[in-house]
Every structure is written in C-alpha cells, then in structure tokens.
Design an enzyme around this catalytic site. Structure first.
Site, short mmCIF file in Angstrom:
data_model
loop_
_atom_site.label_atom_id
_atom_site.label_comp_id
_atom_site.label_asym_id
_atom_site.label_seq_id
_atom_site.Cartn_x
_atom_site.Cartn_y
_atom_site.Cartn_z
N GLU A 106 70.12 101.35 1.76
CA GLU A 106 71.15 100.98 2.74
C GLU A 106 72.33 100.26 2.08
O GLU A 106 72.75 99.18 2.50
CB GLU A 106 70.56 100.13 3.88
CG GLU A 106 69.67 100.92 4.82
CD GLU A 106 69.40 100.21 6.13
OE1 GLU A 106 70.22 99.36 6.55
OE2 GLU A 106 68.35 100.49 6.74
N ASP A 128 62.25 101.95 0.77
CA ASP A 128 61.88 101.61 2.14
C ASP A 128 61.31 102.89 2.72
O ASP A 128 62.03 103.83 3.05
CB ASP A 128 63.12 101.16 2.91
CG ASP A 128 62.85 100.97 4.40
OD1 ASP A 128 61.69 101.13 4.82
OD2 ASP A 128 63.81 100.66 5.14
N ASN A 177 59.41 103.08 5.46
CA ASN A 177 59.24 103.00 6.91
C ASN A 177 57.83 103.42 7.33
O ASN A 177 57.64 104.08 8.35
CB ASN A 177 60.29 103.86 7.63
CG ASN A 177 61.58 103.11 7.86
OD1 ASN A 177 61.58 101.99 8.37
ND2 ASN A 177 62.70 103.71 7.47
#
Length: 624
Positions: A358, A510, A512
């Site tokens: 991100e 990440d 998730n």
C-alpha cells in the site's frame, strides 16, 4: 490566458547557500505568501511546448525602469497561430500595462497648488498632455526577423537559430525553449520536529529530480504576518530535510532549481510552508521497538521488515474518515502526518531488506526514495495496474547487489499455468472476480556482497481483501507460487547455483489471511487439498476439485502474532515473512507492540501508529 496584474514583488533577501548568485540573476514571479514563486532569469523569455500539446506557453519578466514597468507576462498560444498575431497580442498587453501606469499616475497627482514633499508646488494636470508610448514587439536575430510563419514553424527554427531574441521596447530577451521547469510543487500540511519532511508534490518538466538542486531554509514569521519579510537561514540541500527541534515555531521554505541531465537549469521555484513546524507526538511505541535495532547487523546477517503502510487512497474518503477509521483523529489520518511517522519508524529498524505494501506512488518517489537513499537503501516499485498504490522493495547497497527485478499482475498470468487454469476456467463468476483484481507480485533477486555464492529471491505481495474471498486469495497465492517456482528454477540454472542453500527465498506481504486459512498451510506445509474451507468462502464462486502445492520448506519468521492488523472492526494476524528453511535461519524477532499500546487510542492508526498494520521485523542469517 494572459496573466493578471500581480501583487507587489517579494522583498525577502535570503538565498540558498548553494547558489548565492541567484540574488542577482533572478527576479521573483509574484504570488501570495504560501503559493509557489518562480524567479525568472532577467532578459530571458521562456517558451514551453509539451509533446502532444497544441499549445505553447510564453513567459517573460518585463522590467522597464524609465516607465516603472515591472511585470511577469504569460501567454498561451495555439501552435497554428501566426507568429505576427502572437506578437501583436503581446504588444496589446504591454500597452495595457502602460495605460494602467498612466491612470495610476494621474490618480496620484495632487490638486493644483498643493505642496509636494520637497516643498515645491505641484503643477495642475493638463488633460491629454500624456503622450502614448509606442510599443514595439519583434522576434528574430540580428540578421533576420521571424515573420509570416506559424508558432510551430518558429519553434522548429529555434533548433537551428539559437540566437533568436524577443524584443519588447528596448528590452531584448534571449529565448529559452523547453527550459527545465518546476511545473508544480506543494509542501505537506503537517511538519513535525525530529521527523523528515519532503515536498508532497513536485512535478518537473524537462528536468530530473536527481540532477536538480534543492535548498531548505527556516525563518520566523514577523509580527506583521507578512511571510515576504521573513529572514531565511539555509538548513538543508537535499530533496528531504530532517526537521530539528529548534525549528519548532518556525516556517520552512523549500527551493528547487530544476536541472536536466545536460546541466541546463531553469527558473528557481520556492514555496513557504503555510504552517510553522510543530512538536512531535511524543514517544511512539515503534521507538520502543527501536531499542532492539540500534545497530545494523554484521556481515552474513540481514534484517527484514514487512509493512503495510496504509495508502492515502484508502483513508482519503468520507467513508474512511467516518466509518473505517472514525476513531482516528482526522489530522492523524492525513498522509502528510502519517508519512512522517512511518518513514521514521522504518528507518529506525535499520533493516537491510524492506518490503512495503500500500505504497502511494507519490510517497514512493517524493519521500521514500530520496530519504532512504541517504541511508544507502535502493528500491523499486510495482504498481497495481492503474491503482495509485502498489508494492515497494528496498535493499541495503552495502549488503546486497541487485541482479534482477520483476513484477506481474496476477490476473494477467491466469492462463500461463494450464494445470490450474483448466480447473477453474469454467467457473465464470470466479474467473470474472479474480480476473478483475489488480493484485501484484513483486520479485527482487539479490546477491550477497559478503558471500557472492549466496543469492536471495525476495517476493512481495498484497492479496485481495474482501471478507468472502478466502478462495480468491488462495488461488492468487497458488498462482504467485507457480510464478515464484518458475523464476526460482530459471535463476538456479542461469546463475549455476548447484547448492540448494545458495538460492534462498523470502516471501513478505499482507496476505489478508489468518493462520487458520489455506495460505498459511500452503506455505508452511507445502500443500492444501480440495477440502479446505477456503474454497467455499463464497458459495456462488465455490472452487471444486483443486489442490495446491509448492516445493519449498518454508516457515513464518515471526510465527503467528496475535495481531498484525488492529482496527475497531477487525483484529487478526494477516501479515507474514515466510522464509526458506535450510537456506536461512531466524536469529531474532523484534517484539510486537502490546495490545495496551495498540488500544491506547482505541485502535490504529492513531497519533502514534501511522498504519492499521504493524510492521514485522526479523533478523536472518545465511545457513552454513
């Protein structure tokens, strides 16, 4: 459009210490206190025409002391326009400026017989006594006047006629065609002491950030509140500046002289911070973690950070501010505030390898690259398709040599592996969902400078987030590992790495996905079968008859912390640093923040945590 009459000129006498002569060579382009201001070179007319555009811009600073004319003129003209028409437009606008001066002069004249400052008597004005000043504008060289041609033709001639001048009255302007220029610049709204600051926006035309020159200055706003009267003290000469505690209460000024690779320079542009420097938020929990990373690791060892830094894209909306992160103070959610914290946090870990998710495109180029490069860290960026955020991997140039860098969008390699594609291709709702994802995979191949036999393949990703998409994430991970395995085998053969331990793998991201889900099983147990619950996380897209496997014996360097993501609506472990057992050993794991720290402001992000994720930090050593 032609430029309106500007406000009075800036009176500040400060200059950047790296180019004191600018004071005499440049004049200000006027503007309000906190807007960018350009210093145009005297007797230079700037003509800019960007590739593909049908317009060109003409700018020059006309100073005629005898007529008390001091103004910057800007014109946008179509390339198909005749140059004579453009020159006539310039003439008309200059004449208007003369007319304005005459009107002001008449308005200032005292009534007949009124005493002047020197004690004499003012003569009564005579109507119509002011003779109009003839304004002559021309373009050409000493030998040839340029006329009867379009602007496009004139621009073509500039390449073969370098001595073309624009003449306005008795002022000659040397033409600078497509000169380096600062097209746009902006400073962050939050500047904290003891944190780094960089421009939040810097767009250059015909120049490169690497070649351009910079200056940071500091000064105190006078009681008048007029920023033009600030006395400036130069304090830095890089694109970024480490704000000092002594700067609290002072304003900062950023200056840039745009420069291209050939050494050509354009007008210096400067901008003043609208707000003074503020004190920082106090001790942040990551600074406690820094107590475990006060030194760089020795040769043969390296420290890895994996961190989702929360893109501005996902915080800059009404929904984010009121629902997702409604518990976060609005100013602490702004990227200008948060980036100061996560830059300081990341640097404080003194890592040799940094995998980020991100990452806003502008944050990568304007903050991370210039600041990290000062710490001998180089990196590359992988965008997520057309999304304005992506992945970034940085590595220490003292520890590693870059051999290759690569990146793919996972949805673009679905048909590359028929053994998996053939199992899902007929599931239309599933295919549409996974094909519309912009999920990226970033690869970096590094060679150890301490032991050139040792190579490290670094993978970095951020998988799809939706709560009902465990099946999509598991498929994405399956495709990612297919690609990683393919590249691992190619690298092993291409670089003739016969020993298995000579090519290690680290996979950060990440994901998730919690430890109970299939991704963790795939990475640590090498296989998942067709019966794992992930496949039916969405009944309409259920995956049937699919098993996944990968050949590497992998472990999770940080194990399974209770939390790597901590918000009001969701708290879980979803980030990992997977590593190849047998090729690498984990020496230490930097302790995670306590739940008490995470919940101090209810959840994160907060005043002292810049992201909703927590950085994972682990120390590795090459296996013997």
């Amino acid at each position: 459009m032609d430029d309106p009459t500007p406000p009075p000129p800036i009176t500040s006498t400060s200059q950047c210490d790296w180019n004191p002569s600018l004071r005499y060579r440049y004049t200000h382009r006027h503007g309000s206190n906190f807007l960018p201001k350009q210093r145009f070179a005297m007797r230079t007319a700037y003509i800019k025409q960007l590739p593909g555009e049908e317009q060109c811009q003409i700018s020059f600073h006309l100073v005629l002391d005898r007529y008390k004319i001091d103004k910057v003129f800007n014109f946008n003209r179509n390339l198909a326009e005749q140059i004579d028409s453009s020159l006539d437009r310039i003439r008309v606008n200059v004449e208007k400026e003369f007319q304005k001066k005459n009107k002001r002069k008449k308005a200032k004249k005292a009534p007949a017989g009124q005493a002047t400052e020197d004690g004499g008597a003012e003569e009564p004005p005579v109507e119509g006594s002011a003779e109009p000043v003839p304004v002559v504008v021309s373009l050409g060289t000493a030998e040839e006047r340029l006329t009867n041609m379009t602007i496009a033709d004139m621009l073509a001639k500039l390449t073969t006629h370098p001595n073309v001048q624009l003449t306005v009255m008795d002022a000659d302007f040397q033409i600078a065609y497509n000169s380096p220029e600062v097209h746009a610049v902006k400073l962050p709204t939050s500047i904290l002491a003891d944190f780094y600051v960089s421009p939040s926006r810097l767009e250059l035309h015909f120049a490169t950030p690497e070649c351009s020159a910079y200056c940071w200055s500091r000064g105190r706003m006078p009681e008048s509140g007029n920023a033009q009267q600030i006395e400036w003290e130069p304090v830095g000469s890089e694109l970024s500046y480490l704000v000092q505690k002594g700067d609290v209460g002072l304003h900062l000024k950023f200056s840039c002289t745009p420069t291209d690779e050939a050494g050509r320079t354009g007008p210096l542009t400067e901008i003043i911070s609208p707000q003074p420097v503020q004190a920082g938020p106090g001790l942040c929990p990551f600074e406690v973690r820094h107590l475990f990373t006060q030194q760089k690791l020795r040769d043969g060892q390296f420290r890895v950070v994996s961190y989702n830094i929360l893109a501005d894209l996902y915080t800059d909306s009404e929904y984010s501010r009121t629902v997702l992160f409604g518990y976060t103070a609005p100013y602490a959610l702004e990227i200008d505030y948060r980036k100061q914290l996560f830059v300081k946090e990341i640097l404080g870990y003194r890592a040799d390898l940094i995998c980020l998710q991100e990452v806003d495109t502008k944050v990568f180029s304007l903050d991370l690259v210039p600041i990290f490069s000062r710490k001998n860290l180089a990196g590359h960026y992988q965008a997520k398709g057309k999304v304005a955020e992506g992945l970034a991997t940085f590595y220490d140039l003292n520890k590693f040599e870059l051999l290759e860098k690569d990146g793919v969008i996972l949805s673009e390699i679905l048909e590359r592996y028929p053994q998996l594609w053939d199992r899902i291709r007929d599931n239309q709702p599933l295919v549409e969902r996974i094909a519309n994802r912009s999920t990226a995979l970033q690869l970096t191949l590094l060679r150890s400078k301490h032991d050139p036999r040792k190579h490290l393949l670094v993978a970095n990703t951020h998988l799809y987030f939706a709560p009902d998409a465990d099946h999509v994430r598991l498929l994405q991970m399956g495709y990612a590992m297919q690609y990683v395995c393919e590249q691992h085998e190619r690298i092993r053969q291409q670089y003739e790495l016969s020993e298995a331990s000579d090519l290690a793998l680290v996979f950060c991201g990440d994901f998730n996905s919690t430890p109970e889900c299939g991704i963790y099983q795939l990475m640590t147990q090498q296989t998942v079968g067709p019966d794992v619950p992930d496949w039916v996380s969405n009944v309409d897209e259920a995956v049937k008859g699919v098993s996944l496997s990968q050949p590497f014996q992998m472990g999770s360097a940080c194990g399974c912390p209770e939390y790597t993501n901590y918000t009001v609506g969701f708290k879980a472990c979803i980030d990992y640093i997977f590593f190849m057992r047998g090729a690498l050993n984990v020496n230490d794991v930097i302790p995670m923040p306590s739940e008490e720290e995470l919940s101090l402001y209810q959840a994160i992000p907060s005043l002292v945590f810049p992201s909703d994720h927590i950085a994972l930090v682990a120390n590795f050593e090459w296996a013997k």
